[in-house]
Design an enzyme around this catalytic site. Structure first.
Site, PDB file in Angstrom:
ATOM      1  N   MET A  92      -4.567  -4.347  20.267  1.00 41.33           N
ATOM      2  CA  MET A  92      -4.713  -3.723  21.585  1.00 41.33           C
ATOM      3  C   MET A  92      -4.645  -4.828  22.637  1.00 41.33           C
ATOM      4  SD  MET A  92      -4.907  -0.489  21.028  1.00 41.33           S
ATOM      5  CE  MET A  92      -5.507   0.198  22.545  1.00 41.33           C
ATOM      6  N   ALA A 124      -5.558 -36.649  33.885  1.00 41.05           N
ATOM      7  CA  ALA A 124      -5.601 -37.711  32.865  1.00 41.05           C
ATOM      8  C   ALA A 124      -7.036 -38.229  32.690  1.00 41.05           C
ATOM      9  CB  ALA A 124      -4.675 -38.852  33.244  1.00 41.05           C
ATOM     10  N   GLN A 151     -11.090 -36.248  45.818  1.00 40.33           N
ATOM     11  CA  GLN A 151     -11.514 -37.097  44.695  1.00 40.33           C
ATOM     12  C   GLN A 151     -13.036 -37.104  44.558  1.00 40.33           C
ATOM     13  OE1 GLN A 151      -9.449 -39.006  42.346  1.00 40.33           O
ATOM     14  NE2 GLN A 151      -8.355 -37.262  43.157  1.00 40.33           N
ATOM     15  N   GLU A 181     -13.331 -42.955  40.817  1.00 37.28           N
ATOM     16  CA  GLU A 181     -14.397 -42.876  39.827  1.00 37.28           C
ATOM     17  C   GLU A 181     -15.832 -42.816  40.362  1.00 37.28           C
ATOM     18  OE1 GLU A 181     -12.622 -46.450  38.239  1.00 37.28           O
ATOM     19  OE2 GLU A 181     -12.828 -45.628  36.237  1.00 37.28           O
TER      20      GLU A 181
HETATM   21  C1  LIG Z   1     -11.434 -15.950  26.279  1.00 40.27           C
HETATM   22  C2  LIG Z   1     -12.245 -14.797  25.747  1.00 40.27           C
HETATM   23  C3  LIG Z   1     -13.494 -14.570  26.254  1.00 40.27           C
HETATM   24  C4  LIG Z   1     -14.269 -13.518  25.776  1.00 40.27           C
HETATM   25  N1  LIG Z   1     -15.508 -13.305  26.289  1.00 40.27           N
HETATM   26  C5  LIG Z   1     -16.244 -12.259  25.867  1.00 40.27           C
HETATM   27  C6  LIG Z   1     -17.519 -11.976  26.399  1.00 40.27           C
HETATM   28  O1  LIG Z   1     -17.991 -12.689  27.280  1.00 40.27           O
HETATM   29  N2  LIG Z   1     -18.212 -10.919  25.919  1.00 40.27           N
HETATM   30  C7  LIG Z   1     -17.694 -10.118  24.943  1.00 40.27           C
HETATM   31  O2  LIG Z   1     -18.344  -9.160  24.565  1.00 40.27           O
HETATM   32  N3  LIG Z   1     -16.502 -10.356  24.417  1.00 40.27           N
HETATM   33  C8  LIG Z   1     -15.775 -11.409  24.839  1.00 40.27           C
HETATM   34  N4  LIG Z   1     -14.558 -11.664  24.284  1.00 40.27           N
HETATM   35  C9  LIG Z   1     -14.123 -10.847  23.164  1.00 40.27           C
HETATM   36  C10 LIG Z   1     -13.380  -9.635  23.634  1.00 40.27           C
HETATM   37  O3  LIG Z   1     -14.195  -8.795  24.367  1.00 40.27           O
HETATM   38  C11 LIG Z   1     -12.926  -8.905  22.416  1.00 40.27           C
HETATM   39  O4  LIG Z   1     -12.057  -9.756  21.743  1.00 40.27           O
HETATM   40  C12 LIG Z   1     -12.208  -7.643  22.780  1.00 40.27           C
HETATM   41  O5  LIG Z   1     -13.060  -6.701  23.303  1.00 40.27           O
HETATM   42  C13 LIG Z   1     -11.456  -7.081  21.625  1.00 40.27           C
HETATM   43  O6  LIG Z   1     -10.613  -6.075  22.119  1.00 40.27           O
HETATM   44  P1  LIG Z   1      -9.053  -6.161  21.967  1.00 40.27           P
HETATM   45  O7  LIG Z   1      -8.524  -4.921  22.532  1.00 40.27           O
HETATM   46  O8  LIG Z   1      -8.519  -7.392  22.534  1.00 40.27           O
HETATM   47  O9  LIG Z   1      -8.951  -6.181  20.391  1.00 40.27           O
HETATM   48  P2  LIG Z   1      -7.792  -6.762  19.499  1.00 40.27           P
HETATM   49  O10 LIG Z   1      -7.869  -8.228  19.459  1.00 40.27           O
HETATM   50  O11 LIG Z   1      -6.524  -6.164  19.895  1.00 40.27           O
HETATM   51  O12 LIG Z   1      -8.268  -6.188  18.099  1.00 40.27           O
HETATM   52  C14 LIG Z   1      -9.435  -6.685  17.536  1.00 40.27           C
HETATM   53  C15 LIG Z   1      -9.789  -5.965  16.252  1.00 40.27           C
HETATM   54  O13 LIG Z   1     -10.233  -4.654  16.558  1.00 40.27           O
HETATM   55  C16 LIG Z   1      -9.510  -3.685  15.822  1.00 40.27           C
HETATM   56  N5  LIG Z   1      -9.320  -2.541  16.699  1.00 40.27           N
HETATM   57  C17 LIG Z   1      -8.898  -2.556  17.976  1.00 40.27           C
HETATM   58  N6  LIG Z   1      -8.923  -1.322  18.472  1.00 40.27           N
HETATM   59  C18 LIG Z   1      -9.357  -0.526  17.515  1.00 40.27           C
HETATM   60  C19 LIG Z   1      -9.556   0.865  17.425  1.00 40.27           C
HETATM   61  N7  LIG Z   1      -9.362   1.681  18.448  1.00 40.27           N
HETATM   62  N8  LIG Z   1     -10.000   1.363  16.247  1.00 40.27           N
HETATM   63  C20 LIG Z   1     -10.230   0.557  15.193  1.00 40.27           C
HETATM   64  N9  LIG Z   1     -10.044  -0.764  15.214  1.00 40.27           N
HETATM   65  C21 LIG Z   1      -9.610  -1.299  16.372  1.00 40.27           C
HETATM   66  C22 LIG Z   1      -8.232  -4.355  15.437  1.00 40.27           C
HETATM   67  O14 LIG Z   1      -7.737  -3.833  14.233  1.00 40.27           O
HETATM   68  C23 LIG Z   1      -8.635  -5.799  15.298  1.00 40.27           C
HETATM   69  O15 LIG Z   1      -9.092  -6.049  13.994  1.00 40.27           O
HETATM   70  C24 LIG Z   1     -13.763 -12.693  24.757  1.00 40.27           C
HETATM   71  C25 LIG Z   1     -12.483 -12.932  24.235  1.00 40.27           C
HETATM   72  C26 LIG Z   1     -11.725 -13.974  24.728  1.00 40.27           C
HETATM   73  C27 LIG Z   1     -10.366 -14.228  24.184  1.00 40.27           C
END
Ligand SMILES: Cc1cc2nc3c(=O)[nH]c(=O)nc-3n(C[C@H](O)[C@H](O)[C@H](O)COP(=O)(O)OP(=O)(O)OC[C@H]3O[C@@H](n4cnc5c(N)ncnc54)[C@H](O)[C@@H]3O)c2cc1C
Ligand code: FES
Ligand code: FES
Length: 1321
Positions: free
Chosen positions: A265, A804, A1201, A1268
């Protein structure tokens, strides 16, 4: 089901241009597609994991239901190309350019001096651009919150905020937004004017926001979106198949056929797994086209949200529900909303989905504890049917495990409204206030009997305290059925502390802190519930006044700051730019994405990509390197080992040799062993993963300084310096105190990782090396020696660096050599660009320091003797660590006249990756030890630290401890002015009063000075050369030895040349730094770049100017162009070299005396913080800095700086923590784990004053080096935190000195406060 082999066509737009992609690669992300395939290199790679924002683009989609076009800022590094169907992508190149018209978002960041190295700038621009597309009249909070997902390592953020503040209607009327805004401001002006001073930039010459300039959304995409398309899309790549079903039925069928295939997603979880953990899925299902997943329905008892809704959509659903439901039913919505607002940055919230967050089941999800506490349920669906499942402790089985069956999907989540007498609260504590995963979070709900404080039901869930979220049932049992009062809660705290057990080795560490946080968060809930019961008139019990601030948010309103500098004299010619705040000469190119960095250079024919293979062992013999499997892989061309090096296999430095590639033995995890070259980055990465190295482990690993001391493992020489007689001084002192401090290392975190492109010319062994280095000559030497060819066959070219900070010198030369060997062996161009994790692992950072001290002092605060012992953790090679340890000793006296002073330093050799130069070169660590000693003396005497500092300051012409004479007059002036400008004494009193009135909120204030030596103690390093050409049209090309890495050296040099040639700066160009134009250059380092290169350019320009003298005399009224033309016809050379010999500096360590510095830059900084002693979280309320930099050549660059260095120091001393495993593996390899300061860390009021009336006879135009020195002033925040902690400890009955190690993270600050809850764990 669609057939297996068909490849569909992907249609999307980029910058208004239609793209029909017939073979999209399911493994490709938008970032690489833009950069490599479309050659749109404005979008940058900074981390690849959604953590830095450098890759931000705007993605727009048309919603046929609402008929709206939605614009979202998105991290291109995590967006799969296959998800772009019917999307319109806008990159920084698509909104404006220097060739056509700039967009105001680009222009304002540039003109407000918000772009230094510029590597973060396109990302900032696109985040702000998207924000304005959605909200043309944002508040300042919208701006800073919107930018929370973007990191900058150079500017310190203040100028970016000030530049973009001009778009805010309510904060400060900008009169620019084209709508004739006439909102009057209650706040101060954006351009503060004090004493009639101009600001650093003028809003008057900025473009107004003009919506007609924006690209329109492609009508074709609207038409396509209106067509109901339920066909399944399928894209087959080299290894992976991407399937995007068009209907729910199809999705469920696919899940039955491919139960192990993930649903992609937002790709923010699964994407990271695939990228960083090497997890591979042959089939991916992307259900983003299934409408049921996005359905939202409001019911009387709550709201049902489709699992595919992003956090941004969920946020607006909750906001609407809060408006629609009666207030008493909205507590759950509010709690969830509060938490969502703190999930990462806007870019992540725009894509990360609710279902993905739940299904990922990671222990510090911010949503799941609240969803669980708030009685939410989900609908799980498969071909076999649907079931409603509570999101509770039985749903989560462990790390990344739920009860969902492999073929089940989450369809929707039901979020119930709160019932009468029920409240829900969410809590979260993270290492950084914004854009950081929580350390501990919680959802807490309590339901009371009608008109009573007796608890009917309670639910408390914690995240971050185990493999999955944790329901504290025993604690809840203590509370349920009892009245909400202190006795009940006291029992609950006692039960909780037993219920949450964390082993000392628990993943994530911070065991005591996390346990104390669980208690503190429950205590906060207690106060909020009491407040609720009081408001409902259920109890009469008031929260005691002193405790009320414990549930108030920390202050966060950013106010405009002052940047005060001296105006140029009225008599100075208007054309002469010296002394004026001139914009960084590349700022506009940087803001439009046109600026070229090393990896932006076009792909050359036959080019290969190189990936380094590093050691996985801290100390081992290499038994065998087996790369046979790697060579069999598609695209892999060769593997380079030490045996392939035709010349020197090592780099000599400071008396030690460092292997270019390890051959027989490795001495740290991350040491470079071999390199795989392939026809693409993806193939080279796969090749590198296939290389098998067998080791024989050696048992004598050393990781800590303590172990090194025990085993006598040092890089020599160890230095000692002493003035007076320390033993005698200590004997004669009235009191003696011994203390110590541990100071952690620091990662450079330049936004542009190490990058190289080596092109064999194919003739007479010539090699062209394009790279990102501070020291082109060193790279030239290294490449020549490694290839065993003469230096005159190697040309190094540096256009600019994306930051850097000292980290692109030694290892860069080694990496350049490895890349050159690959190019030499294959005869083909080779590119190497380290990924963020590789860069952090391989290149090392600032040396950590263990500093011990013994101070002898009198009751009046005068320190009469001080003895320091420093041990740095140099890592596995010497690099610059011995020199760093020397410089530490040279700054032992900092700003203090301590008559008997001794220092001993040693660089410990350990099995960690080697550390190297980092802005300040040991001084920030050394001086922190000195100031900690001062702080302890104050606490021992019961005085204020500022009193001890003031008493001991150098006050008259003095000798340093190495017998260099100097006049501290300007140091004292900086101190006095800072005291006055900061209104220190009044604020100290106000803080005392605040601290008396607040039990769990404490404020602290601190002021610290720095006396920083400028120049290289090795005299020969201070020389510089330049080459200046004047062309027949009168334009001038300047080349010099300095490299442009954001510090603005090219801009200052342009100013110098403009003054010397008496022509407008616009006639002067600086193209690159090249060893072909200027040979034998010294590193751009030690804050000395402008001092040295400026003088060389001045020399060359003066030579040329004097050559033109006869022509000017003949035609005094002529123009510059006339004179140049005449000079050409009169056969006068229009090209000249310039040279600057530099100061003859030296330091004689045997005699312990010398003149290692040309002069000193003085500065004083004062910071005030407010600290939550329950969580250790704090906010810098205000910082005032006064700096003596002589007469600034360019105040905007110098202030940039100063602010940037201050923020880097703030990071060093209060946030940035490198974590290693017990076996020496670096855990912190990206912005996810390693937190540098972000927008939320900028002092709420940030004032910088350049000392007036100062001059400096030792540097060009009376200026001073400034890169610095002010890093150390970041420690004013450290000491302000310590001051606040001291106040908290006083409440706990603790007085006197205490050890607070650096960085003073929330964990350390909280534990040092010693509250009721920290005592319980
Ligand atoms: C830089 C960064 C910062 C973040 N900070 C936070 C934070 O502060 N707080 C926090 O809570 N989270 C944080 N996250 C995590 C983020 O919230 C979760 O990764 C996100 O919610 C996952 O959703 P997605 O749609 O990206 O899932 P995807 O990465 O697309 O999928 C993740 C997993 O979920 C499964 N999945 C997805 N949708 C469904 C569905 N409908 N049914 C069944 N399985 C499903 C997929 O199969 C997969 O295994 C962060 C992530 C990143 C990269
Ligand atoms: S490169 Fe995409 S967020 Fe860092
Ligand atoms: S200007 Fe922001 S990272 Fe360099």
């Amino acid at each position: 089901m669609a057939e297996q082999t068909r490849n569909d066509v992907l249609v999307f737009y980029v910058n208004g241009k239609k793209i029909i992609e017939e073979n999209p690669d399911p493994e490709a992300m938008l970032l690489s597609y833009l950069r490599k395939k479309l050659r749109l290199t404005g979008t940058k790679y900074g981390c690849g994991g959604g953590g830095c924002g450098a890759c931000t683009v705007m993605v727009s989609r048309y919603d046929p239901q609402t008929k709206n076009i939605n614009h979202s800022s998105i991290n291109a590094c995590l967006l799969p190309v296959c998800q772009l169907d019917k999307a319109a992508v806008t990159t920084v190149e698509g909104i404006g350019s220097t060739k056509t018209k700039l967009h105001p978002v680009q222009e304002r960041i540039a003109k407000a001096h918000g772009s230094q190295c510029g590597f973060c700038t396109p990302g900032m621009v696109m985040t702000m651009y998207t924000l304005l597309r959605n909200n043309p009249q944002p508040t300042l909070e919208d701006v800073t919150k919107g930018l929370a997902g973007n990191l900058c390592r150079c500017t310190g953020y203040r100028p970016i905020i000030d530049g973009y503040r001009t778009f805010c209607q309510s904060e400060n009327c900008c009169q620019l937004n084209g709508s004739g805004c006439n909102v009057s401001s209650e706040n101060e002006s954006v351009e503060p004017k004090e004493n009639g001073q101009p600001g650093l930039f003028s809003k008057d010459d900025m473009l107004p926001l003009d919506p007609t300039q924006d690209l329109i959304f492609p009508p074709e995409l609207m038409r396509l979106a209106e067509i109901k398309d339920q066909t399944t899309q399928r894209f087959c790549g080299e290894r992976m198949t991407w399937i995007s079903p068009g209907s729910l039925d199809e999705l469920l069928q696919l899940k039955t056929v491919y139960p192990q295939a993930p649903l992609v997603m937002g790709n923010t979880n699964i994407g990271l797994d695939m990228k960083f953990k090497g997890i591979f899925y042959p089939v991916i299902i992307s259900p983003t086209r299934v409408p049921e997943l996005f359905k939202v329905t409001q019911k009387s008892e709550g709201v049902c949200v489709g699992a595919g809704c992003s956090m941004t959509v969920l946020k607006s659903v909750l906001e609407n529900s809060i408006n629609d439901f009666p207030p008493e039913n909205t507590h759950m919505f509010q709690a969830l909303l509060q938490q969502i607002n703190l999930v990462s940055g806007q870019q992540i919230r725009n894509v990360a989905t609710l279902g993905g967050n739940i299904a990922s089941a990671f222990p510090n999800s911010d949503l799941t504890p609240v969803l669980a506490a708030g009685r939410c349920t989900l609908v799980a669906l498969s071909k076999d049917g649907r079931r409603r499942v509570p999101i509770d402790k039985d749903f989560f089985l462990g790390f990344a495990k739920t009860i969902l069956k492999p073929d089940e999907i989450v369809l929707s989540v039901f979020i119930p409204s709160t019932r009468p007498n029920e409240i829900v609260h969410a809590f979260r504590h993270a290492p950084r206030k914004e854009s950081a995963l929580a350390t501990v979070n919680a959802g807490m709900r309590v339901w009371f009997n009608e008109n009573s404080n007796v608890v009917k039901e309670i639910s408390i869930y914690y995240g971050g305290v185990g493999a999955t979220i944790l329901s504290v049932d025993c604690t809840c049992q203590q509370i349920v059925g009892r009245p909400w009062k202190e006795a009940t809660l006291s029992d609950a705290y006692s039960t909780l502390v037993d219920e949450i057990k964390l082993e000392p080795s628990a993943p994530g560490g911070k065991v005591d802190f996390r346990r104390s946080l669980t208690l503190s968060l429950l205590f906060k809930f207690n106060l909020l519930v009491l407040q609720y019961l009081k408001e409902k008139d259920v109890t009469q019990r008031e929260i005691p006044q002193k405790m009320q601030s414990a549930i108030q948010p920390l202050p966060k309103h950013i106010q405009p700051g002052y940047q005060e500098f001296q105006n140029v004299l009225e008599s100075q010619s208007a054309q002469d730019p010296v002394g004026r705040p001139m914009m960084h000469r590349s700022a506009l190119s940087q803001a439009t994405g046109e600026a070229v960095y090393c990896d932006d250079l076009p792909h050359t024919d036959g080019e290969l990509f190189l990936v380094i293979v590093t050691s996985s062992r801290p100390h081992a013999k290499i038994i065998h390197i087996d790369f046979s499997e790697a060579l069999k892989l598609s695209g892999v061309v060769d593997v380079i080992t030490a045996k392939d090096i035709p010349g020197k296999k090592f780099r000599p430095f400071a008396g030690y040799d460092e292997a270019v590639l390890a051959e027989d033995e490795v001495t740290c995890v991350g040491q470079m062993i071999c390199a795989v070259v392939a026809d693409s980055k993806a193939h080279a990465k796969r090749g590198a993963a296939a290389v098998k190295i067998s080791y024989e482990d050696l048992q004598d690993c050393i990781f800590t300084v303590e172990e090194a001391i025990e085993k006598d493992s040092f890089f020599l020489p160890r230095r000692t310096i002493e003035r007076g007689d320390v033993e005698k001084g200590l004997r004669e002192a009235e009191q003696v105190y011994e203390g110590e401090i541990q100071i952690g290392g620091q990662e450079h975190f330049y936004l542009e990782t190490q990058s190289f492109l080596v092109i064999p010319v194919g003739e007479e062994k010539e090699m062209k090396v394009y790279l990102s280095t501070q020291h082109p000559t060193l790279a030239q030497e290294a490449v020549a020696e490694t290839l065993r060819i003469p230096s005159n066959r190697v040309s190094c070219h540096v256009k600019r660096l994306g930051g850097a900070f000292g980290g692109k010198i030694i290892k860069t030369a080694i990496l350049a050599s490895i890349t050159a060997v690959a190019a030499w062996k294959t005869g083909r161009p080779v590119r190497c660009v380290l990924e963020r994790g590789e860069d952090m692992l391989i290149t090392g950072g600032r040396d950590p320091l263990w500093g011990k001290y013994k101070a002898g002092f009198m009751r009046n605060g005068k320190i009469t003797a001080a003895d320091f012992q420093y041990y740095t953790n140099a890592g596995n090679t010497a690099d610059k660590s011995v020199l760093v340890a020397e410089k530490m000793l040279l700054h032992l006296d900092n700003a203090y006249n301590i008559p008997n002073l001794r220092g001993r330093s040693a660089a410990c050799k350990t099995n960690l990756p080697s550390n190297t130069a980092f802005r300040g070169f040991g001084v920030p660590q050394s001086v922190l030890v000195v100031e900690s000693m001062i702080n302890d003396v104050a606490l021992k005497l019961g005085c204020l630290p500022e009193e001890i500092r003031e008493i001991n300051l150098y006050k008259e012409v003095s000798l340093t401890h190495y017998k260099m004479e100097f006049d501290p007059e300007n140091l004292v002036r900086c101190w006095n002015e800072c005291m006055e400008k900061a209104d220190f004494r009044r604020r100290r009193q106000a803080i005392d009063l605040f601290n008396q009135q607040n039990q769990f909120r404490k404020q602290g204030i601190a002021i610290v000075p720095i006396k920083y030596g400028i120049g290289f103690p090795d005299g020969f390093l201070n020389q510089a050369a330049a080459l200046v050409h004047i062309y027949k049209d009168g334009t001038v090309l300047v080349s010099h030895g300095g490299t442009e890495m954001g510090q603005g050296v090219h801009t200052k040099i342009q100013q110098v040349a403009s003054r010397e040639l008496n022509i407008p700066a616009s006639l002067i160009h600086i193209s690159e730094t090249s060893t072909q134009c200027v040979p034998n250059t010294c590193a751009s380092a030690a804050s000395f770049g402008t001092d040295a290169n400026g003088m060389a350019v001045k020399d060359a320009c003066q030579i040329l100017y004097n050559r033109l003298e006869p022509i000017r005399k003949k035609n005094p009224k002529g123009t510059w162009q006339n004179w140049i033309s005449t000079a050409f016809f009169e056969k006068i050379s229009l090209s000249a070299t310039g040279y600057y010999r530099g100061h003859d500096l030296d330091m004689n360590w045997e005699k312990q005396e010398g003149k290692p510095y040309a002069y000193f830059t003085y500065a004083v900084g004062c910071s005030e913080v407010e600290l939550d002693s329950l969580t250790g979280e704090y906010r810098t309320l205000r910082t005032d800095i006064v700096v003596d930099i002589g007469r600034s050549i360019n105040p905007s660059i110098d202030i940039g700086q100063i602010e940037g260095a201050f923020m880097q120091g703030l990071g060093l001393y209060t946030m940035e923590e490198l974590k290693f495993s017990p076996s020496g593996v670096l855990y912190t390899r990206g912005p996810g784990q390693y937190k540098i300061p972000s927008f939320c860390d900028v002092p709420l009021k940030f004032n910088v004053y350049l000392l007036a009336g100062s001059s400096n006879p030792h540097a060009i135009y009376s200026s001073k080096g400034i890169g610095e020195p002010t890093v150390f002033l970041g420690s004013s925040v450290f000491f302000a935190v310590k001051d606040a902690v001291t106040a908290a400890r006083k409440d706990a009955g603790l007085t006197g000195p205490f050890q607070l190690n650096s960085p003073a993270t929330p964990e350390r600050a909280c534990l040092a406060c010693t509250t009721r809850f920290t005592k319980m764990v």
